[in-house]
Design a protein around this motif. Structure first.
Motif, PDB file in Angstrom:
ATOM      1  N   PRO A 690      48.936  47.204  25.066  1.00 61.99           N
ATOM      2  CA  PRO A 690      47.543  47.335  24.619  1.00 61.99           C
ATOM      3  C   PRO A 690      46.571  46.421  25.357  1.00 61.99           C
ATOM      4  O   PRO A 690      45.464  46.846  25.699  1.00 61.99           O
ATOM      5  CB  PRO A 690      47.630  46.978  23.123  1.00 61.99           C
ATOM      6  N   LEU A 691      46.972  45.195  25.630  1.00 64.27           N
ATOM      7  CA  LEU A 691      46.063  44.250  26.268  1.00 64.27           C
ATOM      8  C   LEU A 691      45.681  44.705  27.668  1.00 64.27           C
ATOM      9  O   LEU A 691      44.515  44.667  28.069  1.00 64.27           O
ATOM     10  CB  LEU A 691      46.717  42.875  26.321  1.00 64.27           C
ATOM     11  N   PHE A 692      46.667  45.195  28.433  1.00 59.25           N
ATOM     12  CA  PHE A 692      46.372  45.662  29.787  1.00 59.25           C
ATOM     13  C   PHE A 692      45.559  46.948  29.761  1.00 59.25           C
ATOM     14  O   PHE A 692      44.702  47.175  30.617  1.00 59.25           O
ATOM     15  CB  PHE A 692      47.674  45.876  30.557  1.00 59.25           C
ATOM     16  N   PHE A 693      45.836  47.796  28.802  1.00 58.56           N
ATOM     17  CA  PHE A 693      45.055  49.029  28.687  1.00 58.56           C
ATOM     18  C   PHE A 693      43.581  48.721  28.444  1.00 58.56           C
ATOM     19  O   PHE A 693      42.699  49.280  29.094  1.00 58.56           O
ATOM     20  CB  PHE A 693      45.604  49.893  27.553  1.00 58.56           C
ATOM     21  N   VAL A 694      43.328  47.838  27.494  1.00 59.09           N
ATOM     22  CA  VAL A 694      41.938  47.479  27.183  1.00 59.09           C
ATOM     23  C   VAL A 694      41.260  46.867  28.400  1.00 59.09           C
ATOM     24  O   VAL A 694      40.119  47.217  28.748  1.00 59.09           O
ATOM     25  CB  VAL A 694      41.909  46.497  25.982  1.00 59.09           C
ATOM     26  N   MET A 695      41.951  45.959  29.090  1.00 55.60           N
ATOM     27  CA  MET A 695      41.351  45.283  30.241  1.00 55.60           C
ATOM     28  C   MET A 695      40.998  46.279  31.339  1.00 55.60           C
ATOM     29  O   MET A 695      39.860  46.305  31.849  1.00 55.60           O
ATOM     30  CB  MET A 695      42.313  44.226  30.763  1.00 55.60           C
ATOM     31  N   PHE A 696      41.954  47.141  31.709  1.00 56.02           N
ATOM     32  CA  PHE A 696      41.698  48.046  32.826  1.00 56.02           C
ATOM     33  C   PHE A 696      40.791  49.205  32.458  1.00 56.02           C
ATOM     34  O   PHE A 696      40.075  49.733  33.301  1.00 56.02           O
ATOM     35  CB  PHE A 696      43.023  48.545  33.413  1.00 56.02           C
ATOM     36  N   ALA A 697      40.807  49.620  31.233  1.00 53.69           N
ATOM     37  CA  ALA A 697      39.867  50.660  30.820  1.00 53.69           C
ATOM     38  C   ALA A 697      38.431  50.173  31.001  1.00 53.69           C
ATOM     39  O   ALA A 697      37.560  50.913  31.504  1.00 53.69           O
ATOM     40  CB  ALA A 697      40.128  51.054  29.374  1.00 53.69           C
ATOM     41  N   SER A 721      43.158  38.785  41.486  1.00 55.76           N
ATOM     42  CA  SER A 721      41.862  38.781  42.170  1.00 55.76           C
ATOM     43  C   SER A 721      40.704  38.749  41.179  1.00 55.76           C
ATOM     44  O   SER A 721      39.688  38.093  41.407  1.00 55.76           O
ATOM     45  CB  SER A 721      41.748  40.018  43.067  1.00 55.76           C
ATOM     46  N   CYS A 722      40.884  39.441  40.068  1.00 56.67           N
ATOM     47  CA  CYS A 722      39.831  39.437  39.040  1.00 56.67           C
ATOM     48  C   CYS A 722      39.628  38.046  38.471  1.00 56.67           C
ATOM     49  O   CYS A 722      38.486  37.619  38.234  1.00 56.67           O
ATOM     50  CB  CYS A 722      40.188  40.428  37.936  1.00 56.67           C
ATOM     51  N   PHE A 723      40.708  37.320  38.269  1.00 57.40           N
ATOM     52  CA  PHE A 723      40.574  35.958  37.759  1.00 57.40           C
ATOM     53  C   PHE A 723      39.870  35.054  38.772  1.00 57.40           C
ATOM     54  O   PHE A 723      38.977  34.273  38.420  1.00 57.40           O
ATOM     55  CB  PHE A 723      41.960  35.398  37.420  1.00 57.40           C
ATOM     56  N   HIS A 724      40.284  35.155  40.032  1.00 64.14           N
ATOM     57  CA  HIS A 724      39.629  34.346  41.067  1.00 64.14           C
ATOM     58  C   HIS A 724      38.161  34.720  41.200  1.00 64.14           C
ATOM     59  O   HIS A 724      37.289  33.845  41.332  1.00 64.14           O
ATOM     60  CB  HIS A 724      40.337  34.543  42.412  1.00 64.14           C
ATOM     61  N   SER A 725      37.892  36.005  41.169  1.00 63.26           N
ATOM     62  CA  SER A 725      36.503  36.464  41.300  1.00 63.26           C
ATOM     63  C   SER A 725      35.659  35.953  40.147  1.00 63.26           C
ATOM     64  O   SER A 725      34.507  35.537  40.339  1.00 63.26           O
ATOM     65  CB  SER A 725      36.487  37.999  41.356  1.00 63.26           C
ATOM     66  N   HIS A 726      36.220  35.964  38.970  1.00 61.39           N
ATOM     67  CA  HIS A 726      35.483  35.493  37.795  1.00 61.39           C
ATOM     68  C   HIS A 726      35.094  34.018  37.945  1.00 61.39           C
ATOM     69  O   HIS A 726      33.971  33.626  37.613  1.00 61.39           O
ATOM     70  CB  HIS A 726      36.337  35.695  36.551  1.00 61.39           C
ATOM     71  N   LEU A 727      36.015  33.208  38.513  1.00 59.09           N
ATOM     72  CA  LEU A 727      35.706  31.790  38.688  1.00 59.09           C
ATOM     73  C   LEU A 727      34.697  31.586  39.813  1.00 59.09           C
ATOM     74  O   LEU A 727      33.797  30.749  39.715  1.00 59.09           O
ATOM     75  CB  LEU A 727      36.993  31.008  38.975  1.00 59.09           C
ATOM     76  N   ARG A 728      34.834  32.346  40.914  1.00 54.49           N
ATOM     77  CA  ARG A 728      33.892  32.197  42.045  1.00 54.49           C
ATOM     78  C   ARG A 728      32.464  32.507  41.625  1.00 54.49           C
ATOM     79  O   ARG A 728      31.512  31.876  42.059  1.00 54.49           O
ATOM     80  CB  ARG A 728      34.301  33.122  43.189  1.00 54.49           C
ATOM     81  N   ASN A 729      32.330  33.482  40.759  1.00 54.49           N
ATOM     82  CA  ASN A 729      30.974  33.889  40.348  1.00 54.49           C
ATOM     83  C   ASN A 729      30.238  32.806  39.581  1.00 54.49           C
ATOM     84  O   ASN A 729      29.020  32.870  39.410  1.00 54.49           O
ATOM     85  CB  ASN A 729      31.053  35.160  39.501  1.00 54.49           C
ATOM     86  N   LYS A 730      30.987  31.809  39.074  1.00 54.44           N
ATOM     87  CA  LYS A 730      30.341  30.728  38.322  1.00 54.44           C
ATOM     88  C   LYS A 730      29.794  29.628  39.222  1.00 54.44           C
ATOM     89  O   LYS A 730      29.052  28.768  38.774  1.00 54.44           O
ATOM     90  CB  LYS A 730      31.350  30.121  37.334  1.00 54.44           C
ATOM     91  N   GLY A 731      30.213  29.589  40.498  1.00 56.84           N
ATOM     92  CA  GLY A 731      29.818  28.501  41.395  1.00 56.84           C
ATOM     93  C   GLY A 731      28.811  28.941  42.438  1.00 56.84           C
ATOM     94  O   GLY A 731      28.455  30.119  42.568  1.00 56.84           O
ATOM     95  N   ASN A 732      28.359  27.962  43.259  1.00 55.06           N
ATOM     96  CA  ASN A 732      27.437  28.262  44.342  1.00 55.06           C
ATOM     97  C   ASN A 732      28.205  28.743  45.567  1.00 55.06           C
ATOM     98  O   ASN A 732      29.425  28.849  45.548  1.00 55.06           O
ATOM     99  CB  ASN A 732      26.580  27.033  44.678  1.00 55.06           C
ATOM    100  N   ALA A 733      27.485  29.005  46.647  1.00 58.98           N
ATOM    101  CA  ALA A 733      28.109  29.572  47.847  1.00 58.98           C
ATOM    102  C   ALA A 733      29.134  28.637  48.451  1.00 58.98           C
ATOM    103  O   ALA A 733      30.209  29.055  48.898  1.00 58.98           O
ATOM    104  CB  ALA A 733      27.020  29.920  48.878  1.00 58.98           C
ATOM    105  N   GLU A 734      28.812  27.316  48.473  1.00 58.10           N
ATOM    106  CA  GLU A 734      29.738  26.339  49.059  1.00 58.10           C
ATOM    107  C   GLU A 734      31.050  26.307  48.280  1.00 58.10           C
ATOM    108  O   GLU A 734      32.138  26.320  48.851  1.00 58.10           O
ATOM    109  CB  GLU A 734      29.091  24.950  49.017  1.00 58.10           C
ATOM    110  N   ILE A 735      30.914  26.265  46.936  1.00 57.30           N
ATOM    111  CA  ILE A 735      32.101  26.217  46.095  1.00 57.30           C
ATOM    112  C   ILE A 735      32.887  27.515  46.219  1.00 57.30           C
ATOM    113  O   ILE A 735      34.118  27.508  46.308  1.00 57.30           O
ATOM    114  CB  ILE A 735      31.711  25.946  44.626  1.00 57.30           C
TER     115      ILE A 735
END
Length: 928
Positions: A690-697, A721-735
């Motif tokens: 169920p958890l993966f279904f909800v996430m990917f849906a 990649s989704c986890f890394h992308s989520h963290l990158r979106n919180k920082g500036n370009a340098e980070i």
């Protein structure tokens, strides 16, 4: 001095005085036939002379022997001797020596003598030193006798002198009850006598017990044991009627213990019923003699009346009864012992499938399915069912045929079932599972799928699985891809996702549940229902619910220790022994062992409690739930275990969620989204969680990601990649730039994770310092932020020193070990255990250890095991400090726990009775 002159003078004086004496003393002495006997009269040391006569006449008769001023006269016949203290020695006693002997003792030569009269009785000891019961062996005085009809029982003592008084009585807790209807008699054998007592034992209620005692008393005491005991039980002619019995499941070749009762016991008999046979297997008496006897080498009776079955085999199957007397009345408890053999392999075998894999079989619309269970005992039935209720309307399963063949102690069970598909569906899931009388013993199943082509003219082949290469579908019998770094990290990702989801769910009792592959909801439901006493839940009447995360129990052997460390607050005063006692007194307990697949000690020794719990050697009376991944099922799981596979969302549940949470009021969009998920076989399988279904849906719908995954690796690459992308979106370009670099360079983490999962000792838990050294601080901190790595504190709250304690230093407040290591105060320890096999610890050593304990800030319990301590602690200042710091001092020398009270005395921990120190010392030294 001339002795003859002195003797003549003495006789002359007695003749003149007419045998006048100042005192007369009477004594009785017993002389054993055929042996030397002594007749003494307690003469004082300072006598002048002693003169012995073999009659009452001391005037006309001549002394048989005498001693005057230390000089003895000789007895030419050799029949008598005299000791220096004046005692008469009769050599080779005969029946003729049974008469009066007289001794005259002179204080001085001219003094009037003192007269001593000794009455001698000749005794004969019987050959058997106890009364002999004719229904028992002559070699034993305590025995057991099953009776069927009225029976005459004789008790006798043969060839004794004087005659022994024999009589029968019945023994109860309060004492003896005389048996009135008995015949007693004595047979005169000239010199010796034979005594007997005869009673008739009347028929009783089947199973009823009587404890009969034959006593033989006489003066003097001729018998070493004056009583013989006979335990009588009315014979069972057939299997008794009983309202209830406790079922005991025992694996072949193992040992088990059946407890008769928890109450008081005076005597008991264990009986086994199997088919048409009745067999008494053991008996025990706990009055005075405390004797037990087993009638077979494969059983033993414990000190509490329990029956231990040793190296159990199928011949020991059957109903066991314990008939016992508790002091008030006879009672009976029944136990049904069932010897089982785990199937080999431990699951049903589906023809056409690999043994231990979930498989898909390509099949025709009609055919035969064969499911079997090998080398199993007892016989268990199999049946074939569809996993989906809707599927049961699409396919007909009929003409089931079960064939059972015997193979020594085990059986082969084969189920053949014909099927016919009458409403087309490409895939139907089946389960071959056990059912019937012993389904609770072997709740096993094999799940598989039948894959049907719309048009197929090929014959059904169920002997080997077929993998279709149809371009429209890809069927995966087993997905086996190389374990590269991103795939290994999946386990960490799954943990993170579940942890985040758990924070959004209802709060439980503080004991979290970690889940992989869809187990979390079920576990949380158990905990929630138990905490809130949900009326319709099976957890409603459960007294105690314990949930443990197995991955946190690395190196912890004791279950009770694990509960203390993982569940209870740090400042809890409960000890592992307290936890054990609480569980013992609970009538209903549910134990949840979560994540066996992550358990570090899977391959360790037999001493591990978790292993014994899973094998059902422990907690047989409790409900135990073990969660794991399908690929990591315990090797020695108990056959009676219920195997449940969580299959996740079905299509109906998935559609309902999409229509309600993602695209409400838009049936076409919901249909499109479902098609995107189902068109990919990898994604459709994974989304049953169920958890993966909800996430990917949500990701497919809102972020329009590409869901065309061809492998499991590509799927979890997307997750990471989704986890890394989520963290990158919180920082500036340098980070973000630096984060991308750390995202790509993960070879060291890959190797660490691979070794942890595939090594000899699997583990996904590492020491933080070791991780920092291998990965570097920047990389470590980054993956903590991402959530792929999770920090968790595992407290060590108990330290045990086993056979390594050397001394305790009062001045430095430390403990020295035999290795030379010195242990300073342990500020984080709640409990200190000192185990010293057979060692006697001195008072100074004990006080030193207790003074050391006062330096440990959190210490609440200190226990001493298998050693001998002083009988008390007399240091009042130290006792006061122990009381102020609320430290419990416990001691178990052999098998019973004692606790030190405020007065420095040892008391029973639970009974609160004072210790009998001398008894414990004696038992300790015998044991060690």
């Amino acid at each position: 001095m001339d002795v003859s002159v002195t003797l003549f003078g003495t006789l002359l004086m007695l003749s003149i005085t007419g045998g006048l004496v100042t005192e007369i003393h009477h004594v009785t002495r017993f002389l054993e036939l055929g042996k030397n006997g002594i007749i003494n009269c307690s003469f004082s040391d300072n006598f002048y002379g002693v003169y012995w006569y073999d009659s009452d006449d001391t005037v006309q008769a001549i002394p048989i022997i005498s001693i005057t001023e230390g000089v003895k006269t000789a007895d030419n016949s050799g029949e008598y001797e005299i000791e220096v203290d004046g005692s008469l020695v009769v050599t080779n006693v005969s029946i003729d020596h049974e008469h009066h002997f007289t001794a005259l003792r002179f204080h001085t030569q001219s003094a009037i003598p003192i007269r001593h009269v000794a009455t001698a009785y000749v005794i004969v000891r019987p050959d058997k030193p106890f009364p002999v019961i004719d229904q028992c062996s002559e070699r034993t005085r305590i025995c057991f006798l099953p009776i069927e009809n009225a029976l005459t029982i004789t008790c006798a003592v043969q060839k004794a002198r004087p005659a022994v008084d024999i009589f029968w009585s019945r023994r109860i807790a309060e004492g003896e009850i005389d048996i009135v209807s008995q015949e007693k008699g004595v047979v005169n054998g000239n010199i010796t006598f034979s005594s007997y007592a005869v009673m008739i034992s009347q028929p009783l209620i089947p199973g009823q017990l009587l404890l009969l005692v034959c006593k033989g008393s006489t003066l003097p005491k001729l018998l070493k044991s004056e009583e013989s005991v006979l335990l009588v039980q009315q014979y069972y002619r057939f299997r008794p009627e009983y309202s209830s019995s406790e079922r005991r499941l025992v694996e072949k070749g193992s040992n088990t213990v059946i407890h008769c009762t928890q109450g008081e016991l005076f005597y008991l008999v264990w009986t086994k019923f199997h088919e048409n046979t009745v067999e008494q297997v053991a008996w025990a008496i706990f009055l005075k003699d405390n004797i037990s006897n087993s009638m077979s080498e494969t059983v033993e009776v414990g000190f509490n009346g329990s029956l231990k079955l040793i190296d159990i085999n199928p011949n020991q199957d059957g109903l066991y009864s314990c008939n016992y007397n508790d002091g008030d009345s006879d009672m009976t408890n029944f136990y049904h012992v069932l010897v089982y053999v785990i199937p080999d392999p431990p699951y049903p075998i589906m023809s056409g499938c690999d043994e231990n894999q979930y498989c898909i079989i390509e099949a025709e619309q009609e055919g035969t399915l064969t499911c079997s269970l090998h080398r199993v005992r007892p016989v268990v039935r199999l049946k074939l069912v569809t996993l989906s209720f809707d599927d049961s309307f699409m396919i007909t399963v009929a003409n089931e045929e079960t064939v059972v063949t015997s193979n020594g102690d085990t059986y082969e069970v084969v189920l053949k079932t014909k099927y016919r598909l009458h409403t087309y569906k490409d895939r139907i899931r089946f389960e071959c599972k056990t059912y019937g009388e012993y389904a609770d013993l072997f709740e096993m199943s094999k799940k598989f799928e039948l894959f049907f082509h719309e048009e197929s003219n090929t014959e059904v082949n169920l002997q080997s699985p077929v993998i279709s290469t149809d371009r429209k579908r890809k069927i995966f019998l087993a997905i086996c891809v190389p374990l590269i770094g991103l795939l290994i990290i999946v386990f960490f990702v799954m943990y993170l996702i579940l942890k985040l989801a758990r924070n959004r769910k209802r709060q439980l009792t503080g004991q979290g549940v970690v889940d992989t592959l869809g187990r979390q909801n079920e576990q949380e439901e158990f905990a929630y229902d138990w905490c809130n006493k949900v009326s319709r839940s099976p957890m409603l009447n459960i007294e105690l619910f314990i949930s443990l995360r197995l991955r946190q129990l690395d190196g912890i052997q004791s279950f009770y220790e694990a509960v203390k460390l993982s569940v209870l607050p740090r400042d809890s005063l409960l000890t592992p022994e307290d936890i054990k006692a609480v569980m013992h007194y609970c009538k209903s307990v549910v134990v949840l062992l979560d994540g066996y697949d992550e358990y570090p000690d899977q391959d360790l020794s037999e001493s591990n409690d978790i292993t014994h719990i899973i094998r059902r050697n422990m907690f047989q009376q409790f409900v135990v739930i073990v969660t794991t991944r399908t690929q990591v099922v315990p090797k020695t799981i108990a056959p009676q275990s219920v195997v449940v596979r969580l299959t996740g969302f079905n299509e109906r549940a998935q559609n309902a969620y999409i229509k309600k949470a993602i695209v409400p009021n838009d049936p076409e969009a919901a249909k499109t989204l479902m098609q995107q998920i189902n068109q990919n076989p990898v994604l459709s399988e994974i989304c049953e969680v169920p958890l993966f279904f909800v996430m990917f849906a949500h990701l497919i719908h809102h972020r329009k990601i590409d869901a065309n995954f061809e492998t499991v690796t590509s799927f979890f690459s997307c997750v990471v990649s989704c986890f890394h992308s989520h963290l990158r979106n919180k920082g500036n370009a340098e980070i973000s730039k630096r984060y991308k670099s750390l995202e790509r360079e993960h070879e060291k983490l890959d190797k660490l994770a691979f070794d942890g999962l595939m090594g000899n000792r699997r583990s996904i838990v590492w020491n933080k310092e070791a991780m920092l050294e291998k990965l570097g601080k920047e990389f470590y901190d980054h993956y903590i932020k991402v959530g792929i790595l999770v920090e968790e504190e595992i407290p060590v709250t108990c330290i045990q020193f086993e056979n390594c304690f050397s001394s305790a230093h009062r001045s430095t407040k430390c403990i020295s070990l035999t290795s030379g290591l010195q242990v300073q105060n342990l500020s984080y320890v709640d409990e200190l255990k000192i185990t010293e096999m057979g060692r006697e610890i001195s008072r100074d050593e004990l006080e030193g250890i207790l003074e050391y304990s006062l330096t440990c800030d959190r210490l609440k319990n200190i226990s001493f095991e298998c050693c001998l301590l002083p009988p008390s602690l007399q240091n009042s200042h130290l006792l006061n400090e122990i009381q102020i710091n609320n430290i419990k001092v416990l001691w178990i020398p052999i098998a019973k726990w004692f606790i030190l009270d405020s007065a420095g005395q040892w008391n029973e921990r639970y009974g609160k009775q004072a210790m009998t120190y001398e008894k414990e010392v004696q038992e300790f030294r015998v044991e060690w």
